[in-house]
Motif scaffolding. Structure first.
Motif, mmCIF file in Angstrom:
data_model
loop_
_atom_site.group_PDB
_atom_site.id
_atom_site.type_symbol
_atom_site.label_atom_id
_atom_site.label_comp_id
_atom_site.label_asym_id
_atom_site.label_seq_id
_atom_site.Cartn_x
_atom_site.Cartn_y
_atom_site.Cartn_z
ATOM 1 N N THR A 221 0.916 -0.953 0.112
ATOM 2 C CA THR A 221 0.002 0.212 -0.008
ATOM 3 C C THR A 221 0.830 1.253 0.059
ATOM 4 O O THR A 221 0.526 2.181 -0.639
ATOM 5 C CB THR A 221 -0.809 -0.008 1.184
ATOM 6 O OG1 THR A 221 -1.757 -1.296 1.251
ATOM 7 C CG2 THR A 221 -1.937 1.215 1.000
ATOM 8 N N GLU A 222 1.866 1.072 0.724
ATOM 9 C CA GLU A 222 3.082 2.370 0.862
ATOM 10 C C GLU A 222 3.283 2.659 -0.592
ATOM 11 O O GLU A 222 3.641 3.468 -1.074
ATOM 12 C CB GLU A 222 3.711 2.231 1.824
ATOM 13 C CG GLU A 222 5.103 3.214 1.796
ATOM 14 C CD GLU A 222 4.436 4.644 2.125
ATOM 15 O OE1 GLU A 222 5.078 5.466 1.486
ATOM 16 O OE2 GLU A 222 3.462 4.723 2.880
ATOM 17 N N ARG A 223 3.747 1.518 -1.156
ATOM 18 C CA ARG A 223 4.491 1.630 -2.412
ATOM 19 C C ARG A 223 3.434 2.180 -3.541
ATOM 20 O O ARG A 223 3.983 2.981 -4.449
ATOM 21 C CB ARG A 223 4.757 0.083 -3.029
ATOM 22 C CG ARG A 223 5.569 0.130 -4.328
ATOM 23 C CD ARG A 223 5.783 -1.209 -5.056
ATOM 24 N NE ARG A 223 4.577 -1.822 -5.073
ATOM 25 C CZ ARG A 223 3.933 -1.864 -6.527
ATOM 26 N NH1 ARG A 223 4.645 -1.173 -7.545
ATOM 27 N NH2 ARG A 223 2.971 -2.552 -6.871
ATOM 28 N N LEU A 224 2.069 1.939 -3.630
ATOM 29 C CA LEU A 224 1.001 2.427 -4.480
ATOM 30 C C LEU A 224 1.067 4.012 -4.157
ATOM 31 O O LEU A 224 0.834 4.693 -5.133
ATOM 32 C CB LEU A 224 -0.187 1.802 -3.979
ATOM 33 C CG LEU A 224 -0.286 0.371 -4.389
ATOM 34 C CD1 LEU A 224 -1.650 -0.220 -4.118
ATOM 35 C CD2 LEU A 224 0.078 0.154 -5.935
ATOM 36 N N THR A 225 1.114 4.521 -2.908
ATOM 37 C CA THR A 225 1.212 5.918 -2.522
ATOM 38 C C THR A 225 2.235 6.838 -3.206
ATOM 39 O O THR A 225 2.313 7.835 -3.341
ATOM 40 C CB THR A 225 1.262 6.249 -1.096
ATOM 41 O OG1 THR A 225 2.428 5.922 -0.341
ATOM 42 C CG2 THR A 225 0.089 5.425 -0.300
ATOM 43 N N ARG A 226 3.401 5.938 -3.533
ATOM 44 C CA ARG A 226 4.547 6.782 -4.316
ATOM 45 C C ARG A 226 4.256 6.700 -5.887
ATOM 46 O O ARG A 226 5.324 7.288 -6.318
ATOM 47 C CB ARG A 226 5.996 6.270 -3.694
ATOM 48 C CG ARG A 226 6.152 6.382 -2.234
ATOM 49 C CD ARG A 226 7.549 5.818 -2.139
ATOM 50 N NE ARG A 226 7.858 4.317 -2.049
ATOM 51 C CZ ARG A 226 7.568 3.428 -1.269
ATOM 52 N NH1 ARG A 226 7.140 3.740 -0.338
ATOM 53 N NH2 ARG A 226 7.930 1.967 -1.755
ATOM 54 N N TYR A 227 3.331 6.187 -6.420
ATOM 55 C CA TYR A 227 3.074 6.275 -7.745
ATOM 56 C C TYR A 227 2.856 7.843 -8.271
ATOM 57 O O TYR A 227 2.623 8.561 -7.402
ATOM 58 C CB TYR A 227 1.572 5.501 -8.163
ATOM 59 C CG TYR A 227 1.798 4.290 -8.517
ATOM 60 C CD1 TYR A 227 3.185 3.255 -8.103
ATOM 61 C CD2 TYR A 227 0.676 3.389 -8.901
ATOM 62 C CE1 TYR A 227 3.014 2.205 -8.279
ATOM 63 C CE2 TYR A 227 0.773 2.062 -9.185
ATOM 64 C CZ TYR A 227 1.984 1.315 -8.846
ATOM 65 O OH TYR A 227 2.201 0.336 -8.889
ATOM 66 N N ASN A 228 3.158 8.075 -9.436
ATOM 67 C CA ASN A 228 3.006 9.451 -10.110
ATOM 68 C C ASN A 228 1.555 9.430 -10.481
ATOM 69 O O ASN A 228 0.660 8.620 -10.093
ATOM 70 C CB ASN A 228 3.808 9.444 -11.413
ATOM 71 C CG ASN A 228 3.251 8.570 -12.633
ATOM 72 O OD1 ASN A 228 2.278 8.286 -12.665
ATOM 73 N ND2 ASN A 228 4.412 8.134 -13.297
ATOM 74 N N PRO A 229 1.143 10.866 -10.607
ATOM 75 C CA PRO A 229 -0.364 11.191 -10.781
ATOM 76 C C PRO A 229 -1.139 10.363 -11.725
ATOM 77 O O PRO A 229 -2.201 9.583 -11.566
ATOM 78 C CB PRO A 229 -0.474 12.666 -11.310
ATOM 79 C CG PRO A 229 1.063 13.153 -10.539
ATOM 80 C CD PRO A 229 1.922 11.967 -10.725
ATOM 81 N N GLU A 230 -0.609 9.764 -12.820
ATOM 82 C CA GLU A 230 -1.303 9.176 -13.714
ATOM 83 C C GLU A 230 -1.326 7.698 -13.580
ATOM 84 O O GLU A 230 -2.425 7.042 -13.672
ATOM 85 C CB GLU A 230 -0.175 9.121 -15.059
ATOM 86 C CG GLU A 230 -0.049 10.526 -15.905
ATOM 87 C CD GLU A 230 0.677 11.418 -15.113
ATOM 88 O OE1 GLU A 230 0.687 12.544 -15.608
ATOM 89 O OE2 GLU A 230 1.499 11.110 -14.462
ATOM 90 N N LEU A 231 -0.556 7.002 -12.805
ATOM 91 C CA LEU A 231 -0.516 5.629 -12.425
ATOM 92 C C LEU A 231 -1.589 5.662 -11.023
ATOM 93 O O LEU A 231 -2.303 5.084 -11.156
ATOM 94 C CB LEU A 231 0.760 5.030 -11.831
ATOM 95 C CG LEU A 231 1.754 4.762 -12.886
ATOM 96 C CD1 LEU A 231 3.111 4.400 -12.458
ATOM 97 C CD2 LEU A 231 1.141 3.829 -13.911
ATOM 98 N N LEU A 232 -1.614 6.732 -10.339
ATOM 99 C CA LEU A 232 -2.488 6.832 -9.201
ATOM 100 C C LEU A 232 -3.971 6.788 -9.709
ATOM 101 O O LEU A 232 -4.849 6.092 -9.120
ATOM 102 C CB LEU A 232 -2.576 7.973 -8.248
ATOM 103 C CG LEU A 232 -1.175 7.890 -7.276
ATOM 104 C CD1 LEU A 232 -0.977 9.221 -6.846
ATOM 105 C CD2 LEU A 232 -1.555 6.852 -6.117
ATOM 106 N N LEU A 233 -4.217 7.443 -10.796
ATOM 107 C CA LEU A 233 -5.595 7.591 -11.306
ATOM 108 C C LEU A 233 -5.945 6.241 -11.991
ATOM 109 O O LEU A 233 -7.391 5.987 -12.212
ATOM 110 C CB LEU A 233 -5.568 8.591 -12.150
ATOM 111 C CG LEU A 233 -5.559 10.114 -11.689
ATOM 112 C CD1 LEU A 233 -5.704 11.389 -12.621
ATOM 113 C CD2 LEU A 233 -6.761 10.347 -10.608
#
Length: 290
Positions: A158-170
């Motif tokens: 989950t912490e790894r996912l929070t470090r995604y860039n905006p495009e990947l987060l969306l």
């Protein structure tokens, strides 16, 4: 809703409904640092005129009380001015993560082209940070130590996912991830509550609005996502009850015992009514207005 404030939350599972939390505490990164955020909670959510908000506000529209420095102009008078909902909102530190890490400290006023994307990313980040909060507490639950490896892996992912860039987060399927994590949190909760002798009440998602539960024995109960708005829980025993996502708005917790309550967070207390006799986990505090 900028500045320090009281908060609320939803149960982390599809279709429901929210640093130290619950009985175990949590990292500082999961505490809202409003001074490092671009007041995203004052812009992104929509408001509906109600007992919680004095006005209607569209999603993505700045609250009229928001100042140019990203501070709330009525922060010390929010309840008096009809903005009680602002005092019980928690981003779990997602605001500063989006502002300072995901967008590198570039605010939406100075760089308007980033605004829409930033506003879209914030809810996803908040959901991920909420999961980090609960996973952090779950790792402190000794009866659930057989799950600590899985919980640790879920926390790291989950912490790894929070470090995604905006495009990947969306592009993330946050509800699916939330569902997987919630299943793991429920398993941890069951292990803890299994240590309570006798039959435990299962009121998961129950409508207990205004319920008369004064002095009730709710040890080890499943109250996940229960609606306890205005309920009389004075003197109730909520030790080792799972209260993740339970709505305690205006619930009477005077004299209640919540020591060891599972996944209890500060915003739930801030939304309720209590007194000096309300017993809390060491990591939580009595709201000043009690």
């Amino acid at each position: 809703m900028s500045e320090n404030r009281e908060r609320t939350q939803t149960e982390p599972e599809p279709g429901s409904g929210p640093e130290a939390a619950g009985s175990g505490g949590g990292p500082a990164a999961l505490r809202a640092d409003c001074g490092s955020c671009f007041a995203l909670c004052c812009v992104v959510p929509a408001f509906s005129a109600s007992v919680d908000f004095a006005i209607n506000k569209n999603a993505g529209q700045a609250c009229p009380n928001l100042q140019q420095d990203f501070r709330c102009g009525i922060h010390t008078r929010l309840r008096d001015k009809g903005f009680r909902g602002c005092t019980v909102y928690d981003c779990f530190g997602a605001g500063q993560k989006v502002s300072q890490l995901t967008f590198g400290g570039q605010d939406w006023r100075q760089a308007p082209r980033t605004a829409q994307q930033m506003f879209q990313v914030f809810p996803a980040m908040r959901d991920l940070h909420e999961l980090l909060w609960y996973l952090t507490e779950a790792l402190t639950l000794r009866p659930a130590r057989s799950l600590h490896a899985e919980l640790g892996a879920a926390l790291e992912e989950t912490e790894r996912l929070t470090r995604y860039n905006p495009e990947l987060l969306l592009e993330l399927d946050v509800p699916a991830h939330r569902s997987d994590v919630n299943a793991l949190l429920l398993r941890a909760s069951e292990l803890v509550r299994a240590e309570v002798r006798g039959k435990k009440k299962d009121r998961r998602g129950a409508d207990l609005i205004g319920a008369r539960l004064k002095g009730a024995d709710l040890r080890g109960a499943n109250l996940r996502g229960a609606y306890l708005i205005g309920a009389d829980l004075s003197g109730a025993d909520l030790r080792t009850a799972d209260v993740i996502g339970a709505d305690f708005r205006d619930a009477d917790l005077r004299g209640a015992d919540l020591t060891g309550a599972i996944f209890l967070i500060q915003s739930q207390l801030d939304a309720a009514r209590g007194d000096a006799g309300t017993k809390l986990p060491p990591a939580l505090s009595h709201p000043e207005r009690w």
